[in-house]
Design an enzyme around this catalytic site. Sequence first.
Site, short mmCIF file in Angstrom:
data_model
loop_
_atom_site.label_atom_id
_atom_site.label_comp_id
_atom_site.label_asym_id
_atom_site.label_seq_id
_atom_site.Cartn_x
_atom_site.Cartn_y
_atom_site.Cartn_z
N ARG A 1 -11.34 -46.23 -4.49
CA ARG A 1 -11.48 -47.34 -3.53
C ARG A 1 -10.42 -48.40 -3.81
NH1 ARG A 1 -17.49 -46.97 -5.22
NH2 ARG A 1 -18.18 -45.32 -3.82
N PHE B 1 -18.14 -40.53 6.43
CA PHE B 1 -19.06 -40.14 5.35
C PHE B 1 -19.19 -41.33 4.39
CE2 PHE B 1 -16.65 -36.48 6.83
CZ PHE B 1 -17.62 -35.53 7.11
N ASP C 1 -21.80 -42.45 9.14
CA ASP C 1 -22.60 -41.56 8.28
C ASP C 1 -23.74 -41.03 9.12
OD1 ASP C 1 -22.77 -41.30 4.92
OD2 ASP C 1 -24.58 -40.72 6.02
N SER C 2 -24.19 -39.82 8.78
CA SER C 2 -25.28 -39.22 9.56
C SER C 2 -26.65 -39.67 9.07
CB SER C 2 -25.17 -37.69 9.51
OG SER C 2 -25.15 -37.27 8.18
N ALA D 1 -19.59 -37.31 11.60
CA ALA D 1 -18.21 -37.75 11.41
C ALA D 1 -17.23 -36.80 12.10
CB ALA D 1 -17.91 -37.85 9.93
N ASP E 1 -14.86 -38.46 3.01
CA ASP E 1 -15.50 -38.16 1.72
C ASP E 1 -16.77 -37.35 1.96
OD1 ASP E 1 -16.27 -38.20 -0.93
OD2 ASP E 1 -16.95 -40.29 -0.91
N CYS F 1 -15.50 -33.23 -3.46
CA CYS F 1 -16.26 -33.32 -4.72
C CYS F 1 -16.84 -31.97 -5.11
CB CYS F 1 -17.35 -34.39 -4.60
SG CYS F 1 -18.53 -34.06 -3.28
N1 SAH Z 1 -18.02 -42.31 0.62
C1 SAH Z 1 -19.31 -42.61 0.03
C2 SAH Z 1 -20.00 -41.39 -0.52
C3 SAH Z 1 -20.20 -40.29 0.48
S1 SAH Z 1 -21.38 -39.08 0.06
C4 SAH Z 1 -19.15 -43.70 -1.02
O1 SAH Z 1 -18.01 -44.07 -1.33
O2 SAH Z 1 -20.16 -44.18 -1.51
C5 SAH Z 1 -21.41 -38.11 1.50
C6 SAH Z 1 -22.07 -38.75 2.67
O3 SAH Z 1 -21.87 -37.93 3.81
C7 SAH Z 1 -23.58 -38.92 2.57
O4 SAH Z 1 -23.91 -40.28 2.70
C8 SAH Z 1 -24.17 -38.11 3.75
O5 SAH Z 1 -25.27 -38.75 4.37
C9 SAH Z 1 -22.99 -38.05 4.68
N2 SAH Z 1 -22.92 -36.93 5.64
C10 SAH Z 1 -23.19 -35.63 5.44
N3 SAH Z 1 -22.87 -34.91 6.54
C11 SAH Z 1 -22.36 -35.77 7.45
C12 SAH Z 1 -21.81 -35.63 8.76
N4 SAH Z 1 -21.72 -34.45 9.36
N5 SAH Z 1 -21.36 -36.74 9.39
C13 SAH Z 1 -21.45 -37.95 8.79
N6 SAH Z 1 -21.92 -38.13 7.55
C14 SAH Z 1 -22.38 -37.06 6.88
#
Ligand code: SAH
Length: 393
Positions: free
Chosen positions: A211, A227, A249-250, A278, A297, A337
Amino acid sequence: MDYPTIVLKPKEENRLISGHLWAFSNEIAKAPEGIVPGTLADLVHSRSGFLGRGFYHPHSLIAFRILTDQKDQEIDQAFFEKRFADAVNWRERCYPGATAYRLIFGESDRLPGLIVDRYGDYFVIQAIAAGIERARPTIVQALKSLFQPKAIIWRADSALRDLEGLPQAAPQVLHGALSGRMQIETENGKFWVDLLGGQKTGFYFDQRDNRQALAPFCKGKRVLDAFSYSGGFGIAAASAGAKEVVLVDSAHAALELAQENAELNGVADRTTCVEGDALALLARENPGGPFDVIAIDPPAYARSKKHLPAALKAYEKLNALAMKALPKGGILASSSCSHHVGRETFLEMLRRSAKKAERRARLVELRSQAKDHPVLLAMPETEYLKFAILKID
Ligand code: SAH
């Protein structure tokens, strides 16, 4: 105390002597019958002698996890306190003044199978090895004596527990009390965290350095944090002077946190939270679209080796969509990840994405997980995060 003796097969000791902490089940020559998973034991080798003391698991692929290579070291409260104190020292060197960080990153902090996240006076423990589960009372005592915590929370909802035959369970307060959400302060801003109801242990510390690395590219720009979870990248970008930030985010609960985090950091006027997919959002964008910087992410697509080919296709599709959505000179911050995606495989995936998107990409930085998630050089398994900042032309 007497520890049962586990004998390693001939020729299997080199990796362990070099500092790797696991012996796999097919490398074990001899073990006493009927040992309970997670029992403390000594690993020995017919030629090299004592290799280490640690946890033995008769039914796990990871049969032995070494805690110490010192033959006279008892695995008691003092042992855990010493490891915790060493871990705090490192975090304080890396993040002076910080009170929230990953305190114990398993093998990398020489406590195989143990995760501890620290949120000020609150501690969240995760056990992903049977031995750690057995040692829980000692671990809790060590945390109490060293930190006088207000609460210790136990999270037993990691999928990795299945591999050790450990049950899944709802989060539990083991010590003290905790009510609702709490606030932490990091170098990227302040965040609300939900230690009982949030994802993982409540916050993704592993991206903190990334970040920071991305923030300077966001000044004056329109940023998409896809995400987003509770808004780690987006809040850092907005705090660094982004003109406009969209978080997507979903998960409804994640976005609620993100919205409150925007308010907490005084950037709500420049931040919009969108609940949804996303990929669908990115597919609607085009190079004339609204974003100069896109951070993606996604959750780990490759949960196991078997899923790798399908996962790589999914990463490729996502990254190509993001590249297509950027104007010339735009910045893509791409994360993976998945343990099973190595650095070179990650770069290869990005190359294919650029080809698919018919764009040129310059690799500005290739990074990994934050310094509170150290990588043990002798154990490539301790590295999982890949993070690339790319300039897209
Ligand atoms: N970038 C965040 C961590 C992301 S973890 C940080 O810095 O804290 C991954 C995230 O993706 C989760 O919150 C999950 O709810 C979301 N997610 C999973 N599938 C998704 C999709 N199809 N569209 C949007 N978000 C999604």
